[in-house]
Structures are given as structure tokens and as C-alpha cells.
Design a protein around this motif. Structure first.
Motif, PDB file in Angstrom:
ATOM      1  N   VAL A   1     -49.084 -12.992  53.591  1.00 22.61           N
ATOM      2  CA  VAL A   1     -48.663 -14.167  52.832  1.00 22.61           C
ATOM      3  C   VAL A   1     -47.257 -14.608  53.228  1.00 22.61           C
ATOM      4  O   VAL A   1     -46.392 -13.787  53.532  1.00 22.61           O
ATOM      5  N   SER A   2     -47.062 -15.928  53.216  1.00 18.28           N
ATOM      6  CA  SER A   2     -45.729 -16.508  53.438  1.00 18.28           C
ATOM      7  C   SER A   2     -45.028 -16.677  52.099  1.00 18.28           C
ATOM      8  O   SER A   2     -45.638 -16.532  51.047  1.00 18.28           O
ATOM      9  N   ALA A   3     -43.765 -17.059  52.169  1.00 18.70           N
ATOM     10  CA  ALA A   3     -42.996 -17.324  50.946  1.00 18.70           C
ATOM     11  C   ALA A   3     -43.556 -18.560  50.244  1.00 18.70           C
ATOM     12  O   ALA A   3     -44.107 -19.460  50.879  1.00 18.70           O
TER      13      ALA A   3
ATOM     14  N   THR B   1     -39.617 -22.077  49.817  1.00 12.98           N
ATOM     15  CA  THR B   1     -38.626 -21.041  49.488  1.00 12.98           C
ATOM     16  C   THR B   1     -37.681 -20.717  50.656  1.00 12.98           C
ATOM     17  O   THR B   1     -36.470 -20.612  50.462  1.00 12.98           O
ATOM     18  N   THR B   2     -38.246 -20.555  51.857  1.00 15.68           N
ATOM     19  CA  THR B   2     -37.396 -20.159  52.989  1.00 15.68           C
ATOM     20  C   THR B   2     -36.322 -21.210  53.262  1.00 15.68           C
ATOM     21  O   THR B   2     -35.146 -20.873  53.447  1.00 15.68           O
ATOM     22  N   ASP B   3     -36.722 -22.494  53.234  1.00 17.29           N
ATOM     23  CA  ASP B   3     -35.735 -23.574  53.430  1.00 17.29           C
ATOM     24  C   ASP B   3     -34.678 -23.541  52.334  1.00 17.29           C
ATOM     25  O   ASP B   3     -33.488 -23.732  52.590  1.00 17.29           O
TER      26      ASP B   3
ATOM     27  N   GLY C   1     -38.237 -13.870  50.149  1.00 13.29           N
ATOM     28  CA  GLY C   1     -39.239 -14.894  49.841  1.00 13.29           C
ATOM     29  C   GLY C   1     -40.648 -14.327  49.890  1.00 13.29           C
ATOM     30  O   GLY C   1     -41.443 -14.473  48.955  1.00 13.29           O
ATOM     31  N   GLU C   2     -40.963 -13.637  50.966  1.00 14.11           N
ATOM     32  CA  GLU C   2     -42.309 -13.082  51.159  1.00 14.11           C
ATOM     33  C   GLU C   2     -42.567 -11.925  50.200  1.00 14.11           C
ATOM     34  O   GLU C   2     -43.700 -11.662  49.823  1.00 14.11           O
ATOM     35  N   GLN C   3     -41.489 -11.248  49.791  1.00 12.44           N
ATOM     36  CA  GLN C   3     -41.694 -10.119  48.869  1.00 12.44           C
ATOM     37  C   GLN C   3     -42.171 -10.612  47.502  1.00 12.44           C
ATOM     38  O   GLN C   3     -42.970  -9.955  46.826  1.00 12.44           O
TER      39      GLN C   3
ATOM     40  N   GLY D   1     -38.596 -15.096  63.187  1.00 11.94           N
ATOM     41  CA  GLY D   1     -38.507 -16.499  63.590  1.00 11.94           C
ATOM     42  C   GLY D   1     -39.328 -17.365  62.654  1.00 11.94           C
ATOM     43  O   GLY D   1     -40.313 -16.895  62.070  1.00 11.94           O
ATOM     44  N   ARG D   2     -38.955 -18.645  62.526  1.00 13.30           N
ATOM     45  CA  ARG D   2     -39.643 -19.534  61.593  1.00 13.30           C
ATOM     46  C   ARG D   2     -41.147 -19.573  61.913  1.00 13.30           C
ATOM     47  O   ARG D   2     -41.535 -19.541  63.075  1.00 13.30           O
ATOM     48  N   GLY D   3     -41.918 -19.625  60.859  1.00 15.72           N
ATOM     49  CA  GLY D   3     -43.367 -19.616  61.034  1.00 15.72           C
ATOM     50  C   GLY D   3     -43.905 -18.230  61.379  1.00 15.72           C
ATOM     51  O   GLY D   3     -45.061 -18.070  61.772  1.00 15.72           O
ATOM     52  N   GLY D   4     -43.056 -17.206  61.208  1.00 14.10           N
ATOM     53  CA  GLY D   4     -43.364 -15.857  61.694  1.00 14.10           C
ATOM     54  C   GLY D   4     -44.493 -15.128  60.986  1.00 14.10           C
ATOM     55  O   GLY D   4     -44.963 -14.099  61.480  1.00 14.10           O
ATOM     56  N   SER D   5     -44.960 -15.656  59.852  1.00 14.00           N
ATOM     57  CA  SER D   5     -46.100 -14.996  59.195  1.00 14.00           C
ATOM     58  C   SER D   5     -47.349 -15.097  60.062  1.00 14.00           C
ATOM     59  O   SER D   5     -48.218 -14.220  60.010  1.00 14.00           O
ATOM     60  N   ASP D   6     -47.448 -16.152  60.853  1.00 16.31           N
ATOM     61  CA  ASP D   6     -48.580 -16.272  61.786  1.00 16.31           C
ATOM     62  C   ASP D   6     -48.575 -15.075  62.734  1.00 16.31           C
ATOM     63  O   ASP D   6     -49.614 -14.486  63.029  1.00 16.31           O
TER      64      ASP D   6
HETATM   65  N1  ASP Z   1     -41.558 -18.266  55.313  1.00 21.15           N
HETATM   66  C1  ASP Z   1     -41.273 -18.252  56.725  1.00 21.15           C
HETATM   67  C2  ASP Z   1     -40.901 -19.655  57.204  1.00 21.15           C
HETATM   68  O1  ASP Z   1     -40.875 -20.580  56.404  1.00 21.15           O
HETATM   69  C3  ASP Z   1     -42.405 -17.708  57.529  1.00 21.15           C
HETATM   70  C4  ASP Z   1     -43.690 -18.497  57.493  1.00 21.15           C
HETATM   71  O2  ASP Z   1     -43.881 -19.355  56.619  1.00 21.15           O
HETATM   72  O3  ASP Z   1     -44.543 -18.248  58.341  1.00 21.15           O
HETATM   73  O4  ASP Z   1     -40.574 -19.839  58.337  1.00 21.15           O
END
Ligand code: ASP
Ligand code: ADP
Ligand code: MG
Length: 406
Positions: A42-44, A48-50, A75-77, A151-156
Motif C-alpha cells: 500500500v501507498s500513503a 500524504t507524501t506531497d 505515510g505508508e506506515q 524514489g517517488r512512486g516507489g510502492s510500484d
Molecule cells: N507515497 C509515495 C509517493 O507518493 C510512493 C508511492 O505512492 O508509490 O511517491
């Protein structure tokens, strides 16, 4: 259908509020009811991250990267704990873990750490005990116990790496659109969902601005041949398969249009035109961790030339500082920044064997009176830097002229 091990990843918008978290829980449980083993990344929640990045900037304009990772990983926690609770509420067993807890070991390059290895024993143990395993995306830990982010988008990337490590039968990426489209469906409502796309094309699209999948996650998927199913968390329909090879009689020439508004153009004026000058500039930037993208050097007149390049906007203050220093040292002129640019690109593997694609792209921009400031090409893409105010027109008209619409 036999029992499978499925890795599912839910992005920020899929868990943006209580109702959506409950929706994700229901979805996960529906697979559990079919007896599948599940690892859910799961992502934040939402933005939240922004928001955390903005919060940090209010405290310190140049926060230490280690502390940024400490902050952003929270955020992810939050998401994993809430999703576990939502699943419990539905009467099923689930357990949440941070990246560190499940042994996602990374190097120490904070905010963009690379995964070195995954000790998945804890996950395997929990699965054996009949639990749905929920893992915080986007984070890992160094051998020194420092928390890192990917890195951004790192949950992928977390999802793909876990799918590989666990030899999962499926890797599903749930998001707020129905799959990968011929262009961002938020810009062009006429965009078409693509059923199958190759790693190479997806990687190119990601690196040219289609944030729907993190580029690094596709690199890993390609390296270990992990097929990815990108689909909507709000609907049941199948989405897009990202795979090694797409079975088509002939390659489509152009399969997608991408847009990146996240870059700035930096120009160094009146650079002395002799060997070694460009090396000096770009070595200094690289040494400071700035990764430079498109580079253009004009033909020199009177033994002077202009050099322009693009960088990610987040890196532009640092880049300007460094570039101004080097410009002075090498006897160049002013350093200018243009933040109002956009990069529009066409992507397609069929481009390799079809002449005239670039000409057609330039013609479409010309008809719309859009000036091209920089051009770059790869095997399977062509990019133009234009003024940002023309970005949407450019995307829509290229999408139309290359026949990608519904
Ligand atoms: N929360 C992180 C981000 O916004 C990771 C993700 O969403 O994949 O970059
Ligand atoms: P998540 O929060 O699920 O990780 P992202 O915001 O990272 O989602 O990515 C999904 C978004 O990517 C979509 O809402 C869409 O606006 C954007 N996007 C850009 N290009 C494309 C494309 N070619 N196909 C699908 N979505 C795209
Ligand atoms: Mg994302």
C-alpha cells in the motif's frame, strides 16, 4: 482455478479516505475467499507524501535526506495499519509490516535507495499462518538500520520486487484509472486503454513522464520477467498487461503520447567553444548528484556557443547554483532558467522501421503554431521541448494525428 500467490499494490488515490480503504479491504478479502495467498502493498493515503514534503520545507529548505526518509516513510506506515484494521473488521486475518520488518534491504542513497536484497522469511511465515500480509510500499532499510525510501512512486517497485522474490503467480497494480492508456486520460478523454504493452514501451513512457508506473519498477519487472497487470481499484474489468512481447502481426508505429511538465530548461550563454568545456560542466553536475536530461549545444559562432539542458524541477535550485559557479570558472556568460517548459513525446516500438515519424510530429506542432525548443530521440521515442502553455494542445493533436483515439 488453483490457489495462487498474488501480490496486489494499491496506490495513494485508492486508499485516500476511510471509504476507499474499506473498499480495498473488501477487494482483498474477495480474493482471500477464493483461497489465494495475498501480499498487499500500500501507498500513503491520498497526497500524504506531497503534504509531508511541504511540511518539511516549512521547517528547513534543505532538509537532510536521511530525515526526509524518516518522515516520508511514516505515510505508508499509516496505510498498512489502517488496511489491516479494515480487513480484521471484515472478519479475516491480516498483519501489517514496514519495509524494514520484512527485510527490504537497500543501499544508503536516501530518497532514491536501491534494493539490494529481500529477506522474505517473515512474509512467508505469516502467509503460512494463514494471514493476509500487508507491506508498506516505497520503503526499505539499510544494513545500518537507517530507513530509506525508493524514489517517488516507489510502492510500484516494492510490489514488483516482492512478486519476484516470492515467485508470485500474479502482480497486480491497482490505481485510479483502468490501465495504461494511449495518453494520460485526464488530459485526453478520448484516450484508449491498451490491452497489452511491452516492458520497453512502458519503461520509455515512464521515463518520459507517464507517472502511472514508476520507471524503476518496470526495469526490475523486465529484468526478471515479472508480468504486471495494471487495473482499476474501483472496477472489476481487466486492465493492461505489461509483458515482454506483445503478439501483434505488425508493430504499431506510435503507441502512446506522454507529457512531462516537471522539468526546467537551463541555458548557459556564451560558452567558450573548445574541447573539454562541456565535460567540465556536466562532470561538476554529476559529481553533485544532478542527473541531466536533454542536452543541446548550438553551433558556435565567434568561438562561443550556448548550451541548454533540462533537469527535474526539484533539482533546479541546486543545478543553478552549481552551473553559475562553473560558468564563471570557464569564462561563460549568463545562466538562465526557463521553468515554463513541457516535454511532449511520442513512443512506439514500430518507429524503428518507419521513416517520416519525426517529420509528422513536427508538422503537427507547426500546424498548431507551437515552437519546438529542443528535440531528442531514442530508438522508440521522439521528444520535443515546447512552452508549457501549449502542452495540452500538443498532446491532443498528436494523439489525434497518430490515430490513437477511440
Ligand atoms: N507515497 C509515495 C509517493 O507518493 C510512493 C508511492 O505512492 O508509490 O511517491
Ligand atoms: P497511484 O496513486 O495509484 O500510484 P499515480 O497517480 O501514480 O497513481 O498514477 C496514476 C495516474 O497516472 C492516472 O491518474 C493518470 O492521470 C496518470 N497517467 C499519466 N499517463 C498515463 C497513461 N498513459 N495511462 C494511464 N494513466 C496515466
Ligand atoms: Mg504511483
Amino acid at each position: 482455478m488453483g490457489k495462487k500467490l498474488i501480490v496486489q499494490k494499491f496506490g495513494g488515490s485508492s486508499v485516500a479516505n476511510v471509504e476507499r480503504i474499506q473498499n480495498v479491504a473488501k477487494r482483498v478479502v474477495s480474493y482471500r475467499k477464493k483461497k489465494h495467498d495475498l501480499v498487499v502493498v500500500v501507498s500513503a493515503l491520498g497526497d500524504t507524501t506531497d503534504e509531508l514534503i511541504e511540511l518539511a520545507a516549512k521547517i528547513n529548505q534543505h532538509p537532510a535526506e536521511r530525515e526526509m526518509d524518516m518522515l516520508l516513510s511514516t505515510g505508508e506506515q499509516i496505510s498498512v495499519a489502517l488496511l489491516a484494521m479494515a480487513i480484521h473488521k471484515l472478519g479475516f486475518e491480516a498483519i501489517s509490516f514496514t519495509g524494514a520488518q520484512v527485510g527490504i534491504i537497500t543501499d544508503s542513497s536516501h530518497t532514491r535507495a536501491r534494493i539490494i536484497k529481500i529477506n522474505a522469511d517473515k512474509i512467508k511465515e505469516a502467509i503460512k499462518n494463514g494471514k493476509i500480509v500487508i507491506v508498506a510500499g516505497f520503503q526499505g532499510v539499510t544494513l545500518n538500520q537507517d530507513i530509506t525510501t525508493l524514489g517517488r512512486g516507489g510502492s510500484d517497485l516494492t510490489a514488483v520486487a516482492l512478486a519476484k522474490e516470492l515467485k508470485a503467480d500474479e502482480c497486480e497494480i491497482y490505481t485510479d484509472v483502468k490501465g495504461i492508456y494511449t495518453t494520460d486520460p485526464r488530459i485526453e478523454p478520448n484516450a484508449k486503454k491498451i490491452d497489452e504493452i511491452t516492458y520497453d514501451e512502458m519503461l520509455e513512457m515512464a521515463s518520459l513522464g507517464a507517472q502511472v508506473m514508476q520507471g524503476r519498477s518496470i526495469e526490475v519487472a523486465k529484468k526478471f520477467d515479472v508480468p504486471i497487470h495494471v487495473r482499476s481499484s474501483f472496477e472489476k474489468d481487466t486492465g493492461t498487461m505489461i509483458i515482454k512481447e506483445v503478439k501483434k502481426m505488425e508493430e504499431v508505429v506510435v503507441s502512446a503520447i506522454t507529457l512531462n511538465r516537471g522539468e526546467s530548461k537551463i541555458t548557459i550563454c556564451d560558452v567558450p567553444d573548445h574541447p573539454g568545456v562541456a565535460a567540465k560542466i556536466f562532470k561538476e553536475l554529476a559529481g553533485n548528484g544532478v542527473s541531466v536530461d536533454m542536452i543541446v549545444q548550438n553551433v558556435g559562432h565567434l568561438r562561443q556557443t550556448d548550451i541548454s539542458f533540462t533537469v527535474n524541477k526539484t533539482a533546479s535550485p541546486k543545478t543553478l547554483k552549481i552551473t553559475k559557479k562553473v560558468a564563471k570558472k570557464i569564462g561563460a556568460g549568463q545562466v538562465l532558467e526557463d521553468a515554463d517548459i513541457a516535454r511532449v513525446s511520442i513512443v512506439g516500438v514500430g518507429m524503428k522501421s518507419h521513416p517520416g515519424v519525426a517529420a509528422k510530429m513536427f508538422e503537427v506542432l507547426a500546424i498548431n503554431k507551437i515552437n519546438i525548443e529542443m528535440i531528442s530521440t531514442s530508438d522508440i521515442s521522439i521528444s520535443c521541448i515546447i512552452q508549457k502553455r501549449f502542452a495540452e494542445t500538443a498532446v491532443k493533436s498528436l494523439h489525434d494525428k497518430f490515430g490513437l483515439g477511440k
